[in-house]
Structure formats: structure tokens, C-alpha cells
Scaffold this motif. Structure first.
Motif, PDB file in Angstrom:
ATOM      1  N   TYR A  28      -0.947 -13.311  -0.457  1.00  0.00           N
ATOM      2  CA  TYR A  28      -0.935 -12.953  -1.879  1.00  0.00           C
ATOM      3  C   TYR A  28       0.453 -12.550  -2.369  1.00  0.00           C
ATOM      4  N   ALA A  29       1.221 -11.821  -1.551  1.00  0.00           N
ATOM      5  CA  ALA A  29       2.536 -11.348  -1.989  1.00  0.00           C
ATOM      6  C   ALA A  29       3.632 -12.396  -1.814  1.00  0.00           C
ATOM      7  N   GLU A  30       3.650 -13.085  -0.681  1.00  0.00           N
ATOM      8  CA  GLU A  30       4.738 -14.016  -0.406  1.00  0.00           C
ATOM      9  C   GLU A  30       4.431 -15.454  -0.823  1.00  0.00           C
ATOM     10  N   ILE A  31       3.264 -15.957  -0.486  1.00  0.00           N
ATOM     11  CA  ILE A  31       2.952 -17.351  -0.822  1.00  0.00           C
ATOM     12  C   ILE A  31       2.597 -17.494  -2.296  1.00  0.00           C
ATOM     13  N   LEU A  32       1.683 -16.636  -2.802  1.00  0.00           N
ATOM     14  CA  LEU A  32       1.346 -16.706  -4.225  1.00  0.00           C
ATOM     15  C   LEU A  32       2.399 -16.026  -5.094  1.00  0.00           C
ATOM     16  N   GLY A  33       3.221 -15.167  -4.505  1.00  0.00           N
ATOM     17  CA  GLY A  33       4.327 -14.553  -5.230  1.00  0.00           C
ATOM     18  C   GLY A  33       3.934 -13.434  -6.176  1.00  0.00           C
ATOM     19  N   LEU A  34       2.826 -12.752  -5.904  1.00  0.00           N
ATOM     20  CA  LEU A  34       2.412 -11.647  -6.762  1.00  0.00           C
ATOM     21  C   LEU A  34       3.233 -10.406  -6.448  1.00  0.00           C
ATOM     22  N   ASP A  35       3.605  -9.663  -7.484  1.00  0.00           N
ATOM     23  CA  ASP A  35       4.405  -8.450  -7.314  1.00  0.00           C
ATOM     24  C   ASP A  35       3.561  -7.317  -6.751  1.00  0.00           C
ATOM     25  N   ILE A  36       4.128  -6.601  -5.783  1.00  0.00           N
ATOM     26  CA  ILE A  36       3.449  -5.434  -5.219  1.00  0.00           C
ATOM     27  C   ILE A  36       3.731  -4.235  -6.111  1.00  0.00           C
ATOM     28  N   ILE A  37       2.658  -3.600  -6.576  1.00  0.00           N
ATOM     29  CA  ILE A  37       2.761  -2.391  -7.380  1.00  0.00           C
ATOM     30  C   ILE A  37       2.790  -1.170  -6.465  1.00  0.00           C
ATOM     31  N   ALA A  38       1.846  -1.126  -5.529  1.00  0.00           N
ATOM     32  CA  ALA A  38       1.732   0.017  -4.614  1.00  0.00           C
ATOM     33  C   ALA A  38       0.949  -0.415  -3.384  1.00  0.00           C
ATOM     34  N   GLU A  39       1.209   0.293  -2.296  1.00  0.00           N
ATOM     35  CA  GLU A  39       0.478   0.061  -1.048  1.00  0.00           C
ATOM     36  C   GLU A  39       0.223   1.413  -0.412  1.00  0.00           C
ATOM     37  N   ALA A  40      -1.001   1.615   0.047  1.00  0.00           N
ATOM     38  CA  ALA A  40      -1.346   2.908   0.647  1.00  0.00           C
ATOM     39  C   ALA A  40      -2.246   2.688   1.853  1.00  0.00           C
ATOM     40  N   TYR A  41      -2.056   3.536   2.847  1.00  0.00           N
ATOM     41  CA  TYR A  41      -2.953   3.566   3.994  1.00  0.00           C
ATOM     42  C   TYR A  41      -3.823   4.803   3.847  1.00  0.00           C
ATOM     43  N   ARG A  42      -5.135   4.612   3.864  1.00  0.00           N
ATOM     44  CA  ARG A  42      -6.073   5.723   3.716  1.00  0.00           C
ATOM     45  C   ARG A  42      -6.643   6.037   5.093  1.00  0.00           C
ATOM     46  N   GLU A  43      -6.071   7.058   5.728  1.00  0.00           N
ATOM     47  CA  GLU A  43      -6.411   7.389   7.114  1.00  0.00           C
ATOM     48  C   GLU A  43      -7.893   7.684   7.302  1.00  0.00           C
ATOM     49  N   GLN A  44      -8.498   8.415   6.370  1.00  0.00           N
ATOM     50  CA  GLN A  44      -9.903   8.775   6.512  1.00  0.00           C
ATOM     51  C   GLN A  44     -10.827   7.553   6.546  1.00  0.00           C
ATOM     52  N   ARG A  45     -10.374   6.435   5.978  1.00  0.00           N
ATOM     53  CA  ARG A  45     -11.164   5.199   5.975  1.00  0.00           C
ATOM     54  C   ARG A  45     -10.610   4.149   6.931  1.00  0.00           C
ATOM     55  N   ASP A  46      -9.461   4.436   7.554  1.00  0.00           N
ATOM     56  CA  ASP A  46      -8.752   3.448   8.374  1.00  0.00           C
ATOM     57  C   ASP A  46      -8.603   2.156   7.567  1.00  0.00           C
ATOM     58  N   SER A  47      -8.083   2.312   6.338  1.00  0.00           N
ATOM     59  CA  SER A  47      -8.073   1.222   5.381  1.00  0.00           C
ATOM     60  C   SER A  47      -6.776   1.180   4.599  1.00  0.00           C
ATOM     61  N   TYR A  48      -6.283  -0.042   4.363  1.00  0.00           N
ATOM     62  CA  TYR A  48      -5.151  -0.246   3.467  1.00  0.00           C
ATOM     63  C   TYR A  48      -5.659  -0.657   2.092  1.00  0.00           C
ATOM     64  N   LYS A  49      -4.865  -0.327   1.080  1.00  0.00           N
ATOM     65  CA  LYS A  49      -5.116  -0.795  -0.286  1.00  0.00           C
ATOM     66  C   LYS A  49      -3.772  -1.233  -0.845  1.00  0.00           C
ATOM     67  N   LEU A  50      -3.718  -2.492  -1.276  1.00  0.00           N
ATOM     68  CA  LEU A  50      -2.507  -3.069  -1.839  1.00  0.00           C
ATOM     69  C   LEU A  50      -2.805  -3.471  -3.277  1.00  0.00           C
ATOM     70  N   ASP A  51      -2.019  -2.956  -4.216  1.00  0.00           N
ATOM     71  CA  ASP A  51      -2.156  -3.314  -5.621  1.00  0.00           C
ATOM     72  C   ASP A  51      -1.103  -4.361  -5.951  1.00  0.00           C
ATOM     73  N   LEU A  52      -1.551  -5.512  -6.469  1.00  0.00           N
ATOM     74  CA  LEU A  52      -0.678  -6.624  -6.815  1.00  0.00           C
ATOM     75  C   LEU A  52      -0.777  -6.898  -8.306  1.00  0.00           C
ATOM     76  N   ARG A  53       0.354  -7.232  -8.926  1.00  0.00           N
ATOM     77  CA  ARG A  53       0.385  -7.498 -10.364  1.00  0.00           C
ATOM     78  C   ARG A  53       0.468  -8.993 -10.628  1.00  0.00           C
ATOM     79  N   LEU A  54      -0.412  -9.453 -11.513  1.00  0.00           N
ATOM     80  CA  LEU A  54      -0.344 -10.818 -12.017  1.00  0.00           C
ATOM     81  C   LEU A  54       0.648 -10.848 -13.178  1.00  0.00           C
ATOM     82  N   PRO A  55       1.263 -11.976 -13.462  1.00  0.00           N
ATOM     83  CA  PRO A  55       2.244 -12.045 -14.550  1.00  0.00           C
ATOM     84  C   PRO A  55       1.709 -11.604 -15.915  1.00  0.00           C
ATOM     85  N   ASP A  56       0.398 -11.754 -16.155  1.00  0.00           N
ATOM     86  CA  ASP A  56      -0.155 -11.359 -17.454  1.00  0.00           C
ATOM     87  C   ASP A  56      -0.585  -9.901 -17.503  1.00  0.00           C
ATOM     88  N   GLY A  57      -0.315  -9.144 -16.426  1.00  0.00           N
ATOM     89  CA  GLY A  57      -0.663  -7.729 -16.393  1.00  0.00           C
ATOM     90  C   GLY A  57      -1.933  -7.423 -15.625  1.00  0.00           C
TER      91      GLY A  57
END
Length: 138
Positions: A28-57
Motif C-alpha cells: 500500500y505504501a510503496e507499490i500503490l504510493g499512498l502517503d503514511i499519516i501515522a503508524e502505531a504498535y498497540r502492545e496490548q493487542r499485539d497489533s499494528y495500525k497504519l493510517d494511509l492517505r489517499l490523494p483526495d483526502g
């Protein structure tokens, strides 16, 4: 009779759970070229969350969870059918995906709108569409 207005102003985000977070993050970030807004690791869930921005917002939220259950992926299964991205030059966009080794279906034309489109898939097989349109109202 129309439904009462509830004030929807547009689509804010689409959430996707990835089976292999690093692979999907790269897609999503490199091949589709979407901008990364934020990335977080949530230890209590053993989970990542990556927010990506589309050109239209609009946004895509990419999640990882340990051992997510498989989702039925029949083309006509109930639920989200596919996610479509608007592009100005369908041929160039499809060629760019192919250069990254992404399989892209043959380009088709919608018999009702006359617009061209094609499908491809993310690393987990989620159907994605490129829809040729230079205007947000299409």
C-alpha cells in the motif's frame, strides 16, 4: 420518497486487516504510493495500525492482528465486494502495477458508464479496482 438526510459528507476511511503486515505495508505504501499519516504498535493487542492517505483526502487503515480468521472470498459473497481507486490514466497505472509484479486483469469498459476499469488484488487477495476518471463525481 427520499430518506432523511443524516449529514454524510463523504467516505472517511476503509479498514483492512492484513495477514502479513510488512508485506501489505509495502504494497500500500510503496507499490500503490499512498502517503503514511501515522503508524502505531498497540502492545496490548499485539497489533499494528497504519493510517494511509489517499490523494483526495480519504484514508485506508491497515491493521495486523495475530491469527485473524480467513474471510470467504467468493466474488459474489455478501459484504464488501471490492475497493476502487480513481486514476486519470488507467493504462499507465496498470503498467506501473505490472512493473512491480502485480497481476492486473485485462482492461474492460463499463457498458453503462463507458468508463474503463481493471482489477488486481492486494497481498491477501482483497479485490482492488482501478477506475479511469478525472473527476470525483464519476
Amino acid at each position: 420518497m427520499s430518506a432523511p438526510a443524516i449529514g454524510i459528507a463523504g467516505l472517511h476511511h476503509v479498514a483492512i486487516i492484513a495477514s502479513d503486515y510488512p508485506r501489505s505495508r509495502r504494497f500500500y505504501a510503496e507499490i500503490l504510493g499512498l502517503d503514511i499519516i501515522a503508524e502505531a504498535y498497540r502492545e496490548q493487542r499485539d497489533s499494528y495500525k497504519l493510517d494511509l492517505r489517499l490523494p483526495d483526502g480519504g484514508r485506508i487503515e491497515l491493521f495486523s492482528f495475530p491469527h485473524p480468521p480467513a474471510r470467504a472470498s467468493r466474488p459474489e459473497a455478501c459484504g464488501l465486494r471490492h475497493l476502487a481507486f480513481r486514476v486519470a490514466d488507467l493504462d499507465a497505472s496498470a503498467a506501473a502495477l505490472r512493473r512491480h509484479g502485480v497481476a492486473v486483469e485485462e482492461i474492460r469498459t463499463d457498458e453503462y458508464t463507458g468508463k474503463r476499469f481493471t482489477f488486481f488484488a492486494d497481498p491477501d487477495g482483497l479485490p482492488l479496482e482501478l477506475y479511469e476518471s478525472s473527476r470525483s463525481s464519476d
